[in-house]
Design an enzyme around this catalytic site. Structure first.
Site, PDB file in Angstrom:
ATOM      1  N   GLU A  30      -1.870  51.301  85.651  1.00 36.28           N
ATOM      2  CA  GLU A  30      -1.879  50.195  86.625  1.00 36.28           C
ATOM      3  C   GLU A  30      -1.813  50.745  88.047  1.00 36.28           C
ATOM      4  O   GLU A  30      -1.042  50.269  88.883  1.00 36.28           O
ATOM      5  CB  GLU A  30      -0.700  49.241  86.370  1.00 36.28           C
ATOM      6  CG  GLU A  30      -0.625  48.731  84.942  1.00 36.28           C
ATOM      7  CD  GLU A  30       0.431  47.652  84.703  1.00 36.28           C
ATOM      8  OE1 GLU A  30       0.950  47.082  85.682  1.00 36.28           O
ATOM      9  OE2 GLU A  30       0.742  47.390  83.530  1.00 36.28           O
TER      10      GLU A  30
ATOM     11  N   GLU B 226       7.519  47.488  79.125  1.00 39.26           N
ATOM     12  CA  GLU B 226       8.685  47.308  80.015  1.00 39.26           C
ATOM     13  C   GLU B 226      10.007  46.947  79.331  1.00 39.26           C
ATOM     14  O   GLU B 226      10.640  45.964  79.681  1.00 39.26           O
ATOM     15  CB  GLU B 226       8.354  46.245  81.081  1.00 39.26           C
ATOM     16  CG  GLU B 226       7.149  46.604  81.918  1.00 39.26           C
ATOM     17  CD  GLU B 226       6.810  45.563  82.985  1.00 39.26           C
ATOM     18  OE1 GLU B 226       7.417  44.481  82.986  1.00 39.26           O
ATOM     19  OE2 GLU B 226       5.940  45.853  83.828  1.00 39.26           O
TER      20      GLU B 226
HETATM   21  C1  GLA Z   1       3.435  44.665  85.396  1.00 41.99           C
HETATM   22  C2  GLA Z   1       2.684  44.210  84.173  1.00 41.99           C
HETATM   23  C3  GLA Z   1       1.311  43.757  84.515  1.00 41.99           C
HETATM   24  C4  GLA Z   1       1.282  42.898  85.747  1.00 41.99           C
HETATM   25  C5  GLA Z   1       1.949  43.607  86.887  1.00 41.99           C
HETATM   26  C6  GLA Z   1       1.911  42.777  88.147  1.00 41.99           C
HETATM   27  O1  GLA Z   1       3.076  45.892  85.821  1.00 41.99           O
HETATM   28  O2  GLA Z   1       2.580  45.193  83.178  1.00 41.99           O
HETATM   29  O3  GLA Z   1       0.782  43.048  83.448  1.00 41.99           O
HETATM   30  O4  GLA Z   1       1.898  41.658  85.494  1.00 41.99           O
HETATM   31  O5  GLA Z   1       3.277  43.819  86.512  1.00 41.99           O
HETATM   32  O6  GLA Z   1       0.702  42.144  88.340  1.00 41.99           O
END
Ligand code: GLA
Length: 376
Positions: free
Chosen positions: A275, A157
């Site tokens: 994710e 990020e």
């Molecule tokens: C981001 C992070 C994850 C997690 C999510 C929310 O996507 O990469 O590690 O913290 O936010 O749970």
């Protein structure tokens, strides 16, 4: 005699039809089996879910991510004090089920203890200190997990959010985090270079990923590609990009997602969906079907909303199966009884983002993503 012959022939024919039928209408016990010719299919486990799901739902997956337990703040809360106990105990599950492990994450602006980039008076540390702390962390963590981890989210990020397009000077690519304010872009480059060096010198067979959310929206994608092109030009060892895949039923754009995967693949990178979840609240009310709901599905997910979610899951997995560049698809959780989204954007709004329900039963979305082999 003739009647007996006809009878035997019919038996052979019927058996042949049944066998052919079985091949096209294949049915498996676990989700990962449906996807074994495509990509590993993963789930993210938390300290809550590790007990509730072990051995039951865990068997559906052949890749595992830990939700928080490999973040910096968990592994090295104070300088030089490493604590791997929790992560190690959770990873026993991956061993029992022969799961691959995705390591999440080495360098991130969140989940970072204050001591790493701040002096005791809260001023920022100097660049040399920051990079040296980063290298120590990368070394200790990669060496501890060794070949248990097959892919690391090395950097998480770092691209600026929002819809403002990349400017001509390419000066608006990066998030103004402490890492960026102290080192400029050096931390990104150095993290990959150093992680590859640790891997090579210690025979670790790991893939190195950049991971982010919203990187399929055009403005953020353009900036992401500008960073990736820079890393590639500089011969920085990066193997792939993680598309987090936190979606919302009111705003998923499947065509844009498909195009994005192709654009990243064209750079020669692997693509992993790291994710995945589909939030069932259409906060923008983009869908006519959701406008009558109060956005508080405390008593369960209305079937009309579940149908929309199922349709998106079906289409998403059709896209994933069609892309050779995709090498892992991982959900950010397992079943609807536990999700980080229950606290988003405010506390205790019950969400239902997965393909298993709150009772750990298969939802219609499970059927939708396995139907390509003739159902479950
Ligand atoms: C981001 C992070 C994850 C997690 C999510 C929310 O996507 O990469 O590690 O913290 O936010 O749970």
């Amino acid at each position: 005699m003739l009647i007996r012959r006809i009878y035997q022939l019919s038996l052979i024919l019927i058996t042949t039809f049944i066998l052919i039928g079985c091949q096209t209408q294949q049915s498996y016990e676990y989700l990962w089996q449906y996807y074994q010719d495509y990509f590993p299919i993963g789930a993210t486990f938390s300290q809550y879910s590790i007990d509730g799901y072990r051995d039951g739902l865990a068997a559906h997956f052949n890749s595992m991510t830990l939700e928080n337990e490999m973040k910096w703040i968990e592994l090295q809360p104070s300088e030089g004090v490493f604590n791997f106990d929790m992560a190690d105990s959770m990873l026993e599950l991956s061993e029992r089920h022969n799961m691959l492990v995705r390591g999440h994450t080495l360098v991130w602006h969140e989940g970072l203890p204050n001591w790493v980039l701040r002096n005791s008076d809260q001023t920022l540390v100097d660049k040399e200190t920051a990079l040296s702390r980063m290298r120590t962390h990368i070394y200790e963590v990669m060496m501890h997990f060794g070949n248990t981890v097959y892919a690391w989210d090395v950097v998480n990020e770092v691209i600026e959010d929002g819809n403002i397009p990349l400017n001509e000077e390419k000066s608006n690519i990066y998030r103004q985090s402490d890492w960026f304010n102290v080192t400029g872009t050096d931390f990104i480059k150095e993290a990959f270079i150093y992680a590859r060096q640790v891997a090579d010198e210690n025979n670790l067979d790991v893939k190195l990923f950049y991971n982010d959310y919203g990187n399929e929206s055009p403005a953020k994608r353009e900036k992401t590609i500008a960073m990736l092109e820079w890393l590639i030009e500089e011969n920085v060892p990066i193997d792939g990009i993680g598309i987090q895949g936190h979606y919302n039923i009111g705003s998923i754009d499947i065509d844009e997602i498909s195009r994005t995967i192709d654009m990243y693949a064209e750079l020669g990178l692997e693509v992993q969906i790291t994710e995945l979840d589909i939030n069932v609240y259409d906060d923008q009310n983009n869908l006519a079907e959701t406008q009558n709901y109060q956005n508080w599905y405390h008593n369960g997910l209305p079937s009309s909303v579940e149908e929309i979610q199922t349709a998106y899951y079906r289409r998403l997995f059709e896209v994933y199966r069609s892309k050779a560049a995709i090498t892992n698809v991982t959900f950010w959780g397992v079943a609807d009884d536990y999700t980080w989204l229950d606290q988003m954007p405010y506390l205790n709004r019950k969400n239902y983002p997965f393909i298993f329900d709150v009772y750990h039963e298969k939802k219609s979305s499970y059927e939708a993503i396995t139907a390509f082999r003739g159902g479950q």
